[in-house]
Design a protein around this motif. Sequence first.
Motif, mmCIF file in Angstrom:
data_model
loop_
_atom_site.group_PDB
_atom_site.id
_atom_site.type_symbol
_atom_site.label_atom_id
_atom_site.label_comp_id
_atom_site.label_asym_id
_atom_site.label_seq_id
_atom_site.Cartn_x
_atom_site.Cartn_y
_atom_site.Cartn_z
ATOM 1 N N ILE A 1 1.992 10.496 -2.805
ATOM 2 C CA ILE A 1 0.972 10.458 -1.615
ATOM 3 C C ILE A 1 1.453 10.098 -0.331
ATOM 4 O O ILE A 1 2.039 8.797 -0.415
ATOM 5 N N PRO A 2 1.436 10.581 0.641
ATOM 6 C CA PRO A 2 1.958 10.190 1.870
ATOM 7 C C PRO A 2 1.255 8.967 2.600
ATOM 8 O O PRO A 2 0.002 9.230 2.318
ATOM 9 N N PHE A 3 1.926 7.910 2.989
ATOM 10 C CA PHE A 3 1.107 6.694 3.695
ATOM 11 C C PHE A 3 0.188 6.983 4.734
ATOM 12 O O PHE A 3 -0.770 6.418 4.938
ATOM 13 N N GLU A 4 0.675 8.328 5.351
ATOM 14 C CA GLU A 4 -0.284 8.501 6.474
ATOM 15 C C GLU A 4 -1.816 8.964 5.990
ATOM 16 O O GLU A 4 -2.615 8.780 6.833
ATOM 17 N N ALA B 1 1.032 -1.251 -0.041
ATOM 18 C CA ALA B 1 0.045 0.096 0.054
ATOM 19 C C ALA B 1 0.816 1.340 -0.061
ATOM 20 O O ALA B 1 0.803 2.101 -0.988
ATOM 21 N N LYS B 2 1.829 1.139 0.961
ATOM 22 C CA LYS B 2 2.766 2.376 1.007
ATOM 23 C C LYS B 2 3.385 2.551 -0.333
ATOM 24 O O LYS B 2 3.607 3.937 -0.912
ATOM 25 N N GLN B 3 4.006 1.611 -0.950
ATOM 26 C CA GLN B 3 4.804 1.607 -2.227
ATOM 27 C C GLN B 3 3.718 2.131 -3.311
ATOM 28 O O GLN B 3 4.200 2.815 -4.172
ATOM 29 N N GLU B 4 2.630 1.666 -3.508
ATOM 30 C CA GLU B 4 1.547 2.236 -4.664
ATOM 31 C C GLU B 4 1.552 3.608 -4.330
ATOM 32 O O GLU B 4 1.550 4.343 -5.457
#
Lengths: 246, 246
Positions: free
Chosen positions: A179-182, A170-173
Amino acid sequence: MNKDFSEIQSITIVGQGNVAWLYNDIMTKQGFAVNCISSRKEIGKEDLEADLIIIAVSDKAIEEVVSKFKLENSILVHTSGTMDMDILRNSAENYGVFYPLQTISKAIEVDFSSIPLCIEASNEKTFTLLSNLGNKLSKKVYKISSEQRKEIHIAAVFANNFTNHLFGIAKQELEKKDIPFEILFPLIDQTIAKIKENNPFDVQTGPAKRGDVLIMESHQARLEDDEREIYKLLSGKIIKKDKELK
Amino acid sequence: MNKDFSEIQSITIVGQGNVAWLYNDIMTKQGFAVNCISSRKEIGKEDLEADLIIIAVSDKAIEEVVSKFKLENSILVHTSGTMDMDILRNSAENYGVFYPLQTISKAIEVDFSSIPLCIEASNEKTFTLLSNLGNKLSKKVYKISSEQRKEIHIAAVFANNFTNHLFGIAKQELEKKDIPFEILFPLIDQTIAKIKENNPFDVQTGPAKRGDVLIMESHQARLEDDEREIYKLLSGKIIKKDKELK
């Protein structure tokens, strides 16, 4: 040696990893006499006179470490999520398992009192002594057989290791599009809140659950091979599980 | 009609689902003049005189609902995570997207102020008006393009829908041996705490990460077909990702 005791007071911990460190820390804080030694050091007679000997070494090393032991009074436990209790049976009269169900690292502080302790013992008396000790350290002490411990380990692989990999994707995508993972944290928190109150299968949402083929295809078209394979398999399993439950 | 405004004050919400309900609730509480109508009802001229028209219907229904509109002053937005903003371009001069990134259901209370609002607009003025409104409702307002929104949706499928399925499997496996799912909650909480502070790939743990083939085989031998397939695929992907990162 002919010692009998109604309470564990002195403890030897064998090992230098995270679990050894954690038990040493919490047990010392709770006022126990703790002696923490490396398994590579010659283990002396005096080390084996404690009420409890905790073997906190890697799974593969346990059998070798305990092979030299012949304990009559001291309780011998290992701390592994996967090894049978019975690998200790030739090394002590009284033995068991004292397994903390948590991912432990020195870098991340945990409140020990919330860590589930899975306890198993070779006899009633030993179980009582171990669970009395457990209750001084944690609010969550469970009686768990070796068979149950294996099932817990499998469940933990799904709930911790595999979900961790999916969060990584998810973070990688997101980062592909700056787009920040937060931005996903509130959604993740809500996911966890929901599964604590419901059977996760009953509160499944998303394109697979809705059978939204167009969206699933458009997602797969945007993913790289590895992620697409995971997307395909898990979507299919969600659809299948949903049919089974209907 | 020749209305101009520097602040959104009156709002019409079209729809009857969870998002319509949530926006109606929070906007009414914040003192806006909100008119919430069903998309199945004849939408009257007076409904379209609000400063902002929010289309909160299912993805498939959006185009049909807005097809009758020719708005000159009112801002028209949809609330979808997947649909392009441009599906509104023939229906209004000023249009955009007002997408709440959260899994929303009436049954589970959420603190609206923590929900990320993803905002996109057809022009600067409209963006300013929408983000001013957003800032009154939530602490987390993001400028997100249609392209980025698609990526967020994919990431959310991994971080929410797929992890939910894995939590379901974990619960199912535990219950086979009469172990309460709660025993995993501290581990799950720690998993989430860790991914918020680290790249999940960097803090991966477990048998796949350690390359512990014996444990992986013993786990697979205990699983049913569907779960084994997931176990195999995800373990393989963890091993592969780990090699890539080294």
